[in-house]
Scaffold this active site. Structure first.
Site, short mmCIF file in Angstrom:
data_model
loop_
_atom_site.label_atom_id
_atom_site.label_comp_id
_atom_site.label_asym_id
_atom_site.label_seq_id
_atom_site.Cartn_x
_atom_site.Cartn_y
_atom_site.Cartn_z
CG ASP A 16 -1.96 -1.14 1.24
OD1 ASP A 16 -2.49 -1.42 0.11
OD2 ASP A 16 -2.37 -1.73 2.21
NE ARG A 97 -1.17 -0.37 12.16
CZ ARG A 97 -0.30 -1.10 11.47
NH1 ARG A 97 1.14 -0.99 12.19
NH2 ARG A 97 -0.41 -2.15 10.77
CG ASP A 126 -4.47 -1.14 11.40
OD1 ASP A 126 -4.57 -1.29 12.48
OD2 ASP A 126 -3.34 -1.63 10.51
#
Length: 405
Positions: A16, A97, A126
Site C-alpha cells: 500500500d 498504531r 487501522d
C-alpha cells in the site's frame, strides 16, 4: 480547501505505502512527501527502506526507534490489564498504531506539514486507530486516506500499478498475504485465509516459530520474575522489556507457542479471519495471570477480569489516548502493587503448563486451605454463613407457594 504542499506519510514499505508515494505526487501537484516509519520490531522489513522511499519519490525518510516505548508504555500496561480481545487476540497491531501515529504527528508538526497520509483500507481497524491518535494530538491536521478515494479496488490493482511504476515489491500475487509484524506478533490475512473453511498453510506462513508437531519432544522449563505486574527477569537474569519479549519469542516460537487462528469482529462491523503468531506474549499473559491468582483478593480479581474486556475493546478500537483508557490503567496499576513474585512454566508442543509460583505477597494460606486438620478454620461457621447467604432464595421459595394458591 487548504492547499496541500507537504505531506507526511506513515510508511512501511509494504504494498500500500509503496504505491502511495507516486500516487500522492500525481494527485497533489508539486507536493513534497516525507515518509515516516516507526520501528516497533519489524527487523528485516526495514532493510533498504530509505533507498526505496527516495526512489519512489519521497524527499526523506524518518526511521524512528520506538521499541522500548512500545514495550514499556503500550504492551506492558495492556499485559497488566490482562486485556485480550474476544478472548484470543493479544492486540499486537492494535496497540502499535497509536504509538506510531503519535510520533508521526510530532514529525508532521516539526516539518510544518499540511497533511498526514496513511495506507489503511476503508474496511479495516487501522484507519480508526491512526486517525483517532492524530485527532488527539493534532485535531486541525488534514488526513489523507487514499484507499477511500483512489481508483484501485484490490491488491491486484495495486500490484499492477507497482509494476507500471517499476516499484520493487517483496511479494508476488501468490504470496500476497496482508501481514503486520512487530516485536510482539505477526499477523496474516487474505488469500486462502479469507475462507474460514480452509486450514491455514502453517508450514508456509509461520515466521516466528514452528507448529506444535515440529516442536521438541521434551519440555522446556522457564521461570519468569515480576515486579508490580511487570516482567523483570527470565531464569534469574534481569532483562529489559525489549530483551524480555525477544527472548521469549525465541523460546516460545521453538516450542510451538502462541499460534492463533480466529475470526474476529472488526470495529467497522464485519468479521475478519486472521492467523496470529504471538509466542512471547502468550507466555507472558499466562505467567501474569497465574501470579495474580495468588496475589489478588477475590473481589479485585473478579472486577479486574470484567474490566479487562473493556480495556481490550478500547485498545482494539483505537481509543488509547482517551480518559477512559487512562482511568482503567490507573485502576490496573493500583491492582498491580502486590503482583510481585516468580512463576515457573513448562512449555511443551504448543502448551503452557503451570509448574509453580511464589510471591512475598501471596494470599494463599496452606494452613487454611488444607484438607487436613487445622486450628484456624471452624467448619461449623459455614452453616450460619449459608443460612444468611441463601436467605433471599429461601424467602422467595416460601412466598412463591402463597402466590401459586
Amino acid at each position: 480547501m487548504k492547499e496541500i504542499k507537504k505531506i507526511v506519510l506513515a510508511y512501511s514499505g509494504g504494498l500500500d505505502t509503496s504505491i502511495i508515494i507516486p500516487w500522492l505526487k500525481e494527485n497533489y501537484e508539486g507536493c513534497e512527501v516525507i515518509a515516516v516509519s516507526g520501528d516497533v520490531g519489524q527487523a528485516s522489513e526495514l532493510e533498504g527502506l530509505e533507498e526505496k522511499a527516495l526512489k519512489t519519490g519521497a524527499s526523506k525518510l524518518y526511521i524512528e526507534d520506538l521499541n522500548k516505548e512500545f514495550v514499556e508504555d503500550y504492551i506492558y500496561p495492556t499485559l497488566k490489564a490482562g486485556a485480550v480481545y474476544e478472548g484470543m487476540y493479544l492486540l499486537g497491531t492494535a496497540f502499535a498504531r497509536p504509538l506510531i501515529a503519535k510520533r508521526i504527528v510530532e514529525i508532521a508538526k516539526a516539518e510544518g506539514a499540511d497533511a498526514i497520509c496513511h495506507g489503511c483500507t476503508g474496511k479495516g481497524n487501522d484507519q480508526v486507530r491512526f486517525e483517532l491518535a492524530i485527532k488527539a494530538f493534532a485535531p486541525e491536521m488534514e488526513i489523507i486516506a487514499p484507499w477511500r478515494t483512489w481508483e484501485f479496488k484490490s491488491r491486484e490493482d495495486e500490484i499492477e500499478y507497482a509494476i507500471k511504476k517499476n516499484i520493487p515489491l517483496k511479494i508476488t500475487r501468490e504470496t500476497n498475504y496482508s501481514k503486520d509484524k512487530n516485536i510482539w506478533h505477526l499477523s496474516h490475512e487474505g488469500l486462502d485465509l479469507e475462507n474460514p473453511a480452509n486450514e491455514p498453510k502453517y508450514d508456509e506462513i509461520l515466521e516466528m516459530g514452528v507448529t506444535p508437531e515440529k516442536a521438541p519432544d521434551v519440555p522446556t522449563y522457564i521461570t519468569l520474575g515480576f515486579e508490580k505486574g511487570v516482567p523483570v527477569s527470565l531464569n534469574g537474569k534481569k532483562l529489559g522489556g525489549v530483551e524480555m519479549v525477544k527472548a521469549l519469542n525465541e523460546i516460545g516460537g521453538a516450542n510451538g507457542i502462541g499460534i492463533i487462528d480466529m475470526v474476529e469482529n472488526r470495529l467497522v462491523g464485519m468479521k475478519s479471519r486472521g492467523v496470529y503468531e504471538t509466542p512471547g506474549g502468550t507466555i507472558l499473559y499466562k505467567a501474569h495471570e497465574m501470579l495474580e491468582q495468588i496475589t489478588l483478593d477475590r473481589d479485585t480479581q473478579h472486577l479486574k477480569q470484567q474490566l479487562a474486556t473493556k480495556f481490550s475493546e478500547l485498545v482494539y478500537f483505537g481509543q488509547w489516548f482517551t480518559p477512559c483508557r487512562e482511568a482503567l490503567s490507573a485502576f490496573v496499576d493500583k491492582t498491580q502493587e502486590t503482583v510481585t513474585g516468580e512463576v515457573k512454566l513448562k512449555l511443551y508442543k504448543g502448551n503452557i503448563i503451570g509448574a509453580g509460583m511464589t510471591s512475598p505477597y501471596s494470599l494463599y494460606s496452606e494452613e487454611i486451605a488444607t484438607f487436613d486438620e487445622d486450628d484456624c478454620y471452624d467448619q461449623a461457621d459455614s452453616k450460619g454463613f449459608i443460612n444468611l447467604f441463601g436467605l433471599p432464595l429461601k424467602v422467595r421459595a416460601m412466598l412463591s407457594k402463597e402466590w401459586d394458591k
